[in-house]
Design a protein around this motif. Sequence first.
Motif, PDB file in Angstrom:
ATOM      1  N   ALA A 115       0.828  -1.206   0.000  1.00  0.00           N
ATOM      2  CA  ALA A 115       0.000   0.000   0.000  1.00  0.00           C
ATOM      3  C   ALA A 115       0.863   1.257   0.000  1.00  0.00           C
ATOM      4  CB  ALA A 115      -0.935  -0.005   1.202  1.00  0.00           C
ATOM      5  N   ILE A 116       1.918   1.271   0.799  1.00  0.00           N
ATOM      6  CA  ILE A 116       2.779   2.455   0.864  1.00  0.00           C
ATOM      7  C   ILE A 116       3.609   2.598  -0.406  1.00  0.00           C
ATOM      8  CG2 ILE A 116       4.770   3.445   2.065  1.00  0.00           C
ATOM      9  CD1 ILE A 116       3.525   2.452   4.679  1.00  0.00           C
ATOM     10  N   SER A 117       4.132   1.500  -0.907  1.00  0.00           N
ATOM     11  CA  SER A 117       4.907   1.561  -2.160  1.00  0.00           C
ATOM     12  C   SER A 117       4.060   2.103  -3.303  1.00  0.00           C
ATOM     13  CB  SER A 117       5.445   0.172  -2.522  1.00  0.00           C
ATOM     14  OG  SER A 117       6.407  -0.258  -1.594  1.00  0.00           O
ATOM     15  N   ASN A 118       2.779   1.744  -3.318  1.00  0.00           N
ATOM     16  CA  ASN A 118       1.887   2.165  -4.398  1.00  0.00           C
ATOM     17  C   ASN A 118       1.560   3.649  -4.383  1.00  0.00           C
ATOM     18  OD1 ASN A 118       1.775  -0.409  -5.447  1.00  0.00           O
ATOM     19  ND2 ASN A 118      -0.189  -0.926  -4.501  1.00  0.00           N
ATOM     20  N   LEU A 119       1.957   4.354  -3.319  1.00  0.00           N
ATOM     21  CA  LEU A 119       1.728   5.792  -3.238  1.00  0.00           C
ATOM     22  C   LEU A 119       2.755   6.577  -4.056  1.00  0.00           C
ATOM     23  CD1 LEU A 119       1.068   6.077   0.605  1.00  0.00           C
ATOM     24  CD2 LEU A 119      -0.638   5.858  -1.220  1.00  0.00           C
ATOM     25  N   PHE A 120       3.815   5.889  -4.472  1.00  0.00           N
ATOM     26  CA  PHE A 120       4.921   6.523  -5.183  1.00  0.00           C
ATOM     27  C   PHE A 120       5.006   6.027  -6.621  1.00  0.00           C
ATOM     28  CE2 PHE A 120       5.950   6.594  -0.713  1.00  0.00           C
ATOM     29  CZ  PHE A 120       6.586   7.821  -0.500  1.00  0.00           C
ATOM     30  N   THR A 121       5.609   6.845  -7.469  1.00  0.00           N
ATOM     31  CA  THR A 121       5.950   6.383  -8.812  1.00  0.00           C
ATOM     32  C   THR A 121       7.206   5.517  -8.720  1.00  0.00           C
ATOM     33  OG1 THR A 121       7.370   8.297  -9.254  1.00  0.00           O
ATOM     34  CG2 THR A 121       5.027   8.501  -9.836  1.00  0.00           C
ATOM     35  N   GLU A 122       7.485   4.803  -9.778  1.00  0.00           N
ATOM     36  CA  GLU A 122       8.673   3.938  -9.784  1.00  0.00           C
ATOM     37  C   GLU A 122       9.940   4.762  -9.539  1.00  0.00           C
ATOM     38  OE1 GLU A 122      10.879   0.641 -12.677  1.00  0.00           O
ATOM     39  OE2 GLU A 122       8.885   1.418 -13.193  1.00  0.00           O
ATOM     40  N   LYS A 123      10.008   5.934 -10.149  1.00  0.00           N
ATOM     41  CA  LYS A 123      11.184   6.796  -9.983  1.00  0.00           C
ATOM     42  C   LYS A 123      11.313   7.287  -8.544  1.00  0.00           C
ATOM     43  CE  LYS A 123      13.281  11.071 -11.699  1.00  0.00           C
ATOM     44  NZ  LYS A 123      13.139  12.220 -12.634  1.00  0.00           N
ATOM     45  N   SER A 124      10.206   7.722  -7.968  1.00  0.00           N
ATOM     46  CA  SER A 124      10.269   8.265  -6.609  1.00  0.00           C
ATOM     47  C   SER A 124      10.511   7.173  -5.572  1.00  0.00           C
ATOM     48  CB  SER A 124       8.993   9.053  -6.274  1.00  0.00           C
ATOM     49  OG  SER A 124       7.843   8.248  -6.358  1.00  0.00           O
TER      50      SER A 124
ATOM     51  N   SER B 219       4.271  12.410  -6.950  1.00  0.00           N
ATOM     52  CA  SER B 219       3.357  11.280  -6.851  1.00  0.00           C
ATOM     53  C   SER B 219       2.256  11.653  -5.855  1.00  0.00           C
ATOM     54  CB  SER B 219       4.128  10.042  -6.380  1.00  0.00           C
ATOM     55  OG  SER B 219       4.608  10.240  -5.048  1.00  0.00           O
ATOM     56  N   HIS B 220       1.763  10.662  -5.105  1.00  0.00           N
ATOM     57  CA  HIS B 220       0.730  10.922  -4.097  1.00  0.00           C
ATOM     58  C   HIS B 220       1.328  11.588  -2.859  1.00  0.00           C
ATOM     59  CE1 HIS B 220      -3.247  10.304  -2.405  1.00  0.00           C
ATOM     60  NE2 HIS B 220      -2.734   9.720  -1.327  1.00  0.00           N
ATOM     61  N   MET B 221       2.640  11.547  -2.733  1.00  0.00           N
ATOM     62  CA  MET B 221       3.305  12.020  -1.522  1.00  0.00           C
ATOM     63  C   MET B 221       3.984  13.367  -1.759  1.00  0.00           C
ATOM     64  SD  MET B 221       2.364   9.540   0.388  1.00  0.00           S
ATOM     65  CE  MET B 221       3.296   8.962   1.797  1.00  0.00           C
ATOM     66  N   SER B 222       3.215  14.338  -2.194  1.00  0.00           N
ATOM     67  CA  SER B 222       3.753  15.666  -2.470  1.00  0.00           C
ATOM     68  C   SER B 222       4.450  16.278  -1.264  1.00  0.00           C
ATOM     69  CB  SER B 222       2.627  16.610  -2.922  1.00  0.00           C
ATOM     70  OG  SER B 222       2.095  16.199  -4.151  1.00  0.00           O
ATOM     71  N   TRP B 223       3.939  15.973  -0.081  1.00  0.00           N
ATOM     72  CA  TRP B 223       4.517  16.556   1.134  1.00  0.00           C
ATOM     73  C   TRP B 223       5.976  16.152   1.311  1.00  0.00           C
ATOM     74  CZ3 TRP B 223       6.325  13.036   4.721  1.00  0.00           C
ATOM     75  CH2 TRP B 223       5.822  11.735   4.628  1.00  0.00           C
ATOM     76  N   MET B 224       6.362  15.020   0.769  1.00  0.00           N
ATOM     77  CA  MET B 224       7.745  14.558   0.845  1.00  0.00           C
ATOM     78  C   MET B 224       8.561  15.063  -0.335  1.00  0.00           C
ATOM     79  SD  MET B 224       9.149  10.615   0.971  1.00  0.00           S
ATOM     80  CE  MET B 224       8.287  10.229   2.503  1.00  0.00           C
ATOM     81  N   GLU B 225       7.947  15.104  -1.497  1.00  0.00           N
ATOM     82  CA  GLU B 225       8.663  15.414  -2.731  1.00  0.00           C
ATOM     83  C   GLU B 225       8.730  16.910  -3.042  1.00  0.00           C
ATOM     84  OE1 GLU B 225       7.491  12.162  -5.817  1.00  0.00           O
ATOM     85  OE2 GLU B 225       5.906  12.254  -4.315  1.00  0.00           O
ATOM     86  N   ASN B 226       7.832  17.689  -2.446  1.00  0.00           N
ATOM     87  CA  ASN B 226       7.768  19.131  -2.715  1.00  0.00           C
ATOM     88  C   ASN B 226       7.558  19.927  -1.432  1.00  0.00           C
ATOM     89  OD1 ASN B 226       7.550  19.776  -5.869  1.00  0.00           O
ATOM     90  ND2 ASN B 226       6.526  17.824  -5.471  1.00  0.00           N
TER      91      ASN B 226
END
Length: 256
Positions: A148-157, A237-244
Amino acid sequence: MIYHFKEVPIFYEVTGKGPVMVLLHGFLESSTMWKAIAPPLTKHFTVITIDLPGHGKSGVLSETHSMELMAQLLFSMLHHLKIETATLVGHSMGGYVALAFTELYQQHTAGLILLNSTTYKDNDNRKKNRDRALRYIKTQKDSIISMAISNLFTEKSRLQYASEIEQLKLEALSFPLKGITAAIKGMRDRKDRTQVLQNFQKKKWIICGDKDPIVPLEDSTRISEVTHTPIKILRSSHMSWMENTDKIVKILHFNE
């Protein structure tokens, strides 16, 4: 700090000064997700972070943690803290809670920001996936949480944030099974609240990721148009708070 709601301990923290901003985490997350975002906001806002029921350090309230129940908890806690109005920032499931709160207590909502979230209810396919998770999670908790957590990210992220993803998984694995299943049921059974966002006439934003695998960009764009809500599209990805992180801090300061 601990607030007891229906005799169940709910963990929260209050920092900073100024208008109140409540940060609501998503499914399989906790208030720790805001550790890089909250501090810069405290210069201008009283920032409240909370562990929603069954997550982080908070107890389990019910067999189903409906969005309405969690909204009632938040209202009760704000009343206890003598806070009349607050801007709500909700990531994913936290956005569902923020919408339910706004529907129930609109006069107490000063602003509404949906972060990688949606006003739509689950479609039939998503509901089937939730039911499948509920069937197998008792015997396959570790693998279901990991997937479930892995699916929140793109393959690259996934590659870029590998260590952070492992930390997310470790924390989520510590959450009680009853809390996880209660949240899954609540999300599965939630209703469409597009009209709530459309009727809300105060400050509101949609912040979304251009490669969000959970909330498709076309959904966010459509909701923005229908509800007349300004939209910010980030490369994430779904985790903008981490990536941006820095970009989101600027948006939450209403500087962009």
